[in-house]
Design an enzyme around this catalytic site. Structure first.
Site, PDB file in Angstrom:
ATOM      1  N   PRO A 607       0.749  -1.292  -0.173  1.00 57.60           N
ATOM      2  CA  PRO A 607      -0.073   0.093   0.014  1.00 57.60           C
ATOM      3  C   PRO A 607       0.792   1.283   0.033  1.00 57.60           C
ATOM      4  O   PRO A 607       2.067   1.147   0.212  1.00 57.60           O
ATOM      5  CB  PRO A 607      -0.856  -0.233   1.420  1.00 57.60           C
ATOM      6  CG  PRO A 607       0.177  -0.825   2.130  1.00 57.60           C
ATOM      7  CD  PRO A 607       0.938  -1.804   1.321  1.00 57.60           C
ATOM      8  N   GLU A 608       0.331   2.353  -0.280  1.00 55.60           N
ATOM      9  CA  GLU A 608       0.914   3.660  -0.049  1.00 55.60           C
ATOM     10  C   GLU A 608       1.480   3.975   0.983  1.00 55.60           C
ATOM     11  O   GLU A 608       2.600   4.600   1.213  1.00 55.60           O
ATOM     12  CB  GLU A 608       0.049   4.814  -0.726  1.00 55.60           C
ATOM     13  CG  GLU A 608       0.687   6.347  -0.941  1.00 55.60           C
ATOM     14  CD  GLU A 608       1.499   6.281  -1.796  1.00 55.60           C
ATOM     15  OE1 GLU A 608       1.971   5.560  -2.604  1.00 55.60           O
ATOM     16  OE2 GLU A 608       2.271   7.517  -2.134  1.00 55.60           O
ATOM     17  N   ALA A 609       0.686   3.660   1.980  1.00 57.31           N
ATOM     18  CA  ALA A 609       1.294   3.656   3.425  1.00 57.31           C
ATOM     19  C   ALA A 609       0.714   2.723   4.340  1.00 57.31           C
ATOM     20  O   ALA A 609      -0.290   2.257   4.162  1.00 57.31           O
ATOM     21  CB  ALA A 609       0.907   5.289   4.256  1.00 57.31           C
TER      22      ALA A 609
END
Ligand code: DMJ
Length: 739
Positions: A607-609
Site C-alpha cells: 500500500p501507499e502507507a
C-alpha cells in the site's frame, strides 16, 4: 535592553527612563523621584560606585554607582530651579586626602556630605571665591550638557557608563561610516596605550564616543530621510538589475557547448546470466518492458503517460505541457535491455519533438529527475550529442527557479516567463526539502557537460543555506521558506517530502569519487538523528521509520520510505568506524518490513502507507492509503540488498513482486496502478506511470542480471533510477582535501 527589566513601566520621558532604569536605578523606581534625596547614603558599599570620605584615591567619572548618585541629586526640579544640591556633585570633587570638597564647604552646602574638619575656619571671602569657582564649573558642566546636541547621549556617555548593547550598531556601510570606525579604532589604541583606569583617558574616551554617536545618529537620520522616495526607487531598480544580470549570466555561456571527450560507459555489455532459471526470469522482465512500451507507443506516443485501460494518453500537470515523459524516462532502460530499435525511435522523437519552450508551469523536481536525469543518462550510455544538448538546454530553462532571496529554488516554474512559486499547500509558501534537495546530482553533471559552473553553484548554495540553519534535534524539516531562508513547519520525513534529499547527500559523496566530504558528513549526521528520533521497532520486531511532527511521532511508514533500506545498505561502506555492519543490517530490516507490507495484502503489492498503531503492523488502515501506483521503492531496496549481500531471499521477494504485477496490474493496454491492494478484485487507477519503465522494471531487470551490468562502483542511480557515472576527480584537489 536587559537593564530595563523590572523597571518602572509607567509613562516617563525616554531619556529619563533610559538613564534611570538602564543605568542603575533600583527596580520600580520612578523618574523624578530621588533615590538619595539627601545625597548619597553614608553606608554606600565600596565598589558599588561613588566616594565617601574614606576613599583613598580620586574616582574616575565612570563607576556606575557614582552615576546614580549624581543623577539622584539632579532631579529635574532641582535643575530647573538652578539649585542643584552640592551633594549631588560630590563624586566629582572628592579629594585624595580624604576630605571631600563638600566636607570642606561644610554642612551648609550639602547635608548629605560628610562633615569635614574645618568649615568654620574658612573666611567669608574664601568661601565666596570658592563658590565663584564652583559656580563657574557648574556653568561649564551645564553648558556641556545642554549645548551639546544630544544631551541624552551625553548623559549616557559621560555621566553614565554606556552598555555596549545599547549603543547603535556599528555602521558597516562604506563612506561616512568609516569615520566612526576609525575613531573607535583610535580610542581602542589609546586605551591600550594609556594606563588602565586613567581618568583623563576615560573622559576623553567618553567624549569621543558621544561625538561618534552623535555623528552616527545624524547620518542615520539623514540617510533615512533621503531614502524617500528616490532611494527606494533606486533600491528597486538595483534589485531588478541584479535579477536581470542573474538571468543574463545564466544564459550567456550557452551559445554553444564545448566539446567533451565521450568516455565509453563501463559495464553496459549485456551478458546473459549463467543460471537458466535466472535467465528466464530476466527475459520475462524484458517482455514486461516490451508490453509497457508497445502499448505506450500504440496508444499514447509522444504524450506523457499511458492510460492502459482507456488506451489513451495521460497528461500530468507536473510536466506542464512538456511532452514525452515516458519516452525520456524509458531511454536508459531500453538501452540496458538492448531494445535497440525502441531506443532509436525514442531518440528520433526527442530530436524532432522534445521542446522546452512551453508556456506552462512545471514541477522543477519532477522535470529534473525524469527529463534532465533521463537525458543525461541516455547521453552517458550512448554518447549521442542530442541528449547532452537537450539536457543542458533544459537545465538552463530551470535556472530562473533559483531566483529567490535565499537561492532555495521554487517548486513550480513557468518555463516561458521564468516566474516561480511554491505549492500553495506547503507550509506558508515553503519549498520542499525532497524537491530542492534532489537537484544536486543532475546539476553537478550539467556543469560537467556544459563546462559552466553555474549549475553546480546553484546547488552548492542550497547546501550553504542548509548548513547555516539550526536543525531541530539534528533533523531536517521538510519545509524551508525561500524568502526568509528559514524552516517552515517542523515536520520530518524520510518518505514523501523528505526522502530523496537524504538519498542525494549520500550519492553526492559517492558520485564525487568520495571526495565530497561535506555531503558525507551531512548524510551520516542526518542518519544518526533519524535513527535516534524516527526509527522504531514494532512489538513483533519489525523495524520501521516513523514520521516526526514537531517532536511527536506518527507511527506510519510510506511506500516511498522503503527506498531507505537500499540507501542505508549503500552507505554502509563509508559509515563511521564500526557501523558498517549495523547499517547493512538496518537496510535488511527495512527491506523485511517493506516486504511484510506487501505480504500482508491480498494483491501482494504494497500500500501507499502502512501503520504501526491501533493494534496493526505494516498494514494500511485508511482507505486513502491502500493504493499501489506501480512504485519502485521496495524493489529498489531489494536490488541494493541483493547486490550488497547476495542473499537469495531478495531475488525471491523480487520475483513475488513480478508475479503480483503480472497477476494484478497487467492489462491488455499495459500496466495499471491499483486503488486498493486489500481487495479481492482489481480496481484500476488507469495510469501507467513513467517511473514504472524508468525504475520498477529496471531494478527488477538488474536483480536478475549479473553484478557486472552497471556495477555500483561506477554508476550512481538518480532518484528516478537514471544512470550517472562517478565524476572524474582532480587528483590534486583530492589530496589537498585529504590533507
Ligand atoms: C519517482 O518519481 C522517484 O522515485 C521519486 O524520488 C519518488 N517518487 C517516484 C516513484 O515512486
Amino acid at each position: 535592553m536587559e537593564n530595563l527589566t523590572n523597571c518602572y513601566e509607567g509613562p516617563q520621558p525616554a531619556v529619563c527612563r533610559e538613564c534611570l532604569c538602564a543605568r542603575g536605578a533600583a527596580p520600580g523606581s520612578r523618574p523624578g523621584v530621588e533615590l538619595f534625596p539627601q545625597g548619597r547614603p553614608a553606608a554606600q558599599p565600596r565598589g558599588s560606585g561613588g566616594l565617601d570620605a574614606q576613599d583613598p584615591a580620586p574616582q574616575p567619572l565612570t563607576p556606575s554607582g557614582g552615576e546614580v548618585w549624581l543623577l539622584s541629586g539632579a532631579a529635574p526640579d532641582h535643575r530647573t530651579a538652578g539649585a542643584m544640591p552640592v551633594g549631588g556633585l560630590l563624586p566629582l570633587f572628592s579629594s585624595p586626602a580624604g576630605g571631600s570638597l563638600s566636607g570642606s564647604l561644610g554642612g551648609g552646602l550639602g547635608s548629605g556630605g560628610r562633615k569635614g574638619s574645618g568649615p568654620a575656619a574658612l573666611r567669608l571671602t574664601e568661601k565666596f571665591v570658592l563658590l565663584l569657582v564652583f559656580s563657574a564649573f557648574i556653568t561649564l558642566c551645564f553648558g556641556a550638557i545642554f549645548f551639546l546636541p544630544d544631551s541624552s547621549k551625553l548623559l549616557s556617555g559621560v555621566l553614565f557608563h554606556s552598555s555596549p548593547a545599547l549603543q547603535p550598531a556599528a555602521d558597516h556601510k562604506p563612506g561616512p561610516g568609516a569615520r566612526a570606525e576609525d575613531a573607535a579604532e583610535g580610542r581602542a589604541r589609546r586605551r591600550e596605550e594609556g594606563a588602565p583606569g586613567d581618568p583623563a583617558a576615560a573622559v576623553e574616551d567618553n567624549l569621543a564616543r558621544i561625538r561618534e554617536n552623535h555623528e552616527r545618529a545624524l547620518r542615520e537620520a539623514k540617510e533615512t530621510l533621503q531614502k524617500l522616495p528616490e532611494e527606494i526607487q533606486r533600491d528597486i531598480l538595483l534589485e531588478k538589475e541584479k535579477v536581470a544580470q542573474d538571468q543574463l549570466r545564466d544564459k550567456a555561456p550557452f551559445r554553444g557547448l564545448p566539446p567533451v571527450d565521450f568516455v565509453p560507459p563501463i559495464g553496459v555489455e549485456n551478458r546473459e546470466p549463467a543460471d537458466a532459471a535466472i535467465r528466464e526470469k530476466r527475459a520475462k522482465i524484458k517482455e514486461m518492458m516490451k508490453h509497457a512500451w508497445n502499448n505506450y507507443k500504440g496508444y499514447a506516443w509522444g504524450l506523457n503517460e499511458l492510460k492502459p485501460i482507456s488506451k489513451e494518453g495521460h497528461s500530468s500537470s507536473l510536466f506542464g505541457n512538456i511532452k514525452g515523459a515516458t519516452i525520456v524516462d524509458a531511454l536508459d532502460t531500453l538501452f540496458i535491455m538492448e531494445m535497440k530499435n525502441e531506443f532509436e525511435e525514442a531518440k528520433s522523437w526527442i530530436e524532432e519533438n522534445l521542446d522546452f519552450n512551453v508556456n506552462a508551469e512545471i514541477s522543477v523536481f519532477e522535470v529534473n529527475i525524469r527529463f534532465v536525469g533521463g537525458l543525461l543518462s541516455a547521453y552517458y550510455l550512448s554518447g549521442e550529442e542530442i541528449f547532452r544538448k537537450k539536457a543542458v538546454e533544459l537545465g538552463i530553462k530551470l535556472l530562473p527557479a533559483f531566483h529567490t532571496p535565499s537561492g532555495i529554488p521554487w517548486a513550480l516554474l513557468n518555463m516561458k516567463s521564468g516566474i516561480g512559486r511554491n505549492w500553495p499547500w506547503a507550509s506558508g509558501g515553503s519549498s520542499i526539502l525532497a524537491e530542492f534537495g534532489t537537484l544536486h546530482l543532475e546539476f553537478m553533471h550539467l556543469s560537467h557537460l556544459s563546462g559552466n559552473p553555474i549549475f553546480a553553484e546553484k546547488v552548492m548554495n542550497i547546501r550553504t543555506v542548509l548548513n547555516k540553519l539550526e536543525k531541530p534535534q539534528g533533523l531536517y524539516p521538510n519545509y524551508l521558506n525561500p524568502n526568509s531562508g528559514q524552516w517552515g513547519q517542523h515536520h520530518v520525513s524520510v518518505g514523501g517530502l523528505g526522502d530523496s534529499f537524504y538519498e542525494y547527500l549520500l550519492k553526492a559523496w559517492l558520485m564525487s569519487g568520495k571526495t565530497d566530504l561535506e555531503a558525507k558528513k551531512m548524510y551520516f549526521d542526518a542518519v544518526q538523528a533519524i535513527e535516534t528520533h524516527l526509527i522504531r521497532k514494532s512489538s513483533s520486531g519489525l523495524t520501521y521509520i516513523a514520521e516526526w511532527k514537531g517532536g511527536l511521532l506518527e507511527h506510519k511508514m510510506g511506500h516511498l520510505t522503503c527506498f531507505a533500506g537500499g540507501m542505508f545498505a549503500l552507505g554502509a561502506d563509508g559509515a563511521p568506524e564500526g557501523l558498517a555492519q549495523h547499517y547493512l543490517e538496518l537496510g535488511a530490516e527495512i527491506a523485511r518490513t517493506c516486504h511484510e507490507s506487501y505480504n500482508r495484502t491480498f494483491m501482494k503489492l504494497g500500500p501507499e502507507a502502512f501503520r504501526f498503531d491501533g493494534g496493526v503492523e505494516a498494514i494500511a488502515t485508511r482507505q486513502n492509503e491502500k493504493y499501489y501506483i506501480l512504485r519502485p521503492e521496495v524493489i529498489e531496496t531489494y536490488m541494493y540488498m541483493w547486490r550488497l549481500t547476495h542473499d537469495p531471499k531478495y531475488r525471491k521477494w523480487a520475483w513475488e513482486a513480478v508475479e503480483a504485477l503480472e497477476s494484478h496490474c497487467r492489462v491488455n493496454g499495459g500496466y495499471s496502478g491499483l486503488r486498493d491492494v486489500y481487495l479481492l478484485h482489481e480496481s484500476y487507477d488507469d495510469v501507467q506511470q513513467s517511473f514504472f519503465l524508468a525504475e520498477t522494471l529496471k531494478y527488477l531487470y538488474l536483480i536478475f542480471s549479473d553484478d557486472d551490468l552497471l556495477p555500483l562502483e561506477h554508476w550512481i542511480f538518480n532518484t528516478e533510477a537514471h544512470l550517472l557515472p562517478i565524476l572524474p576527480t582532480d587528483k590534486k584537489e583530492v589530496e589537498l582535501k585529504e590533507e
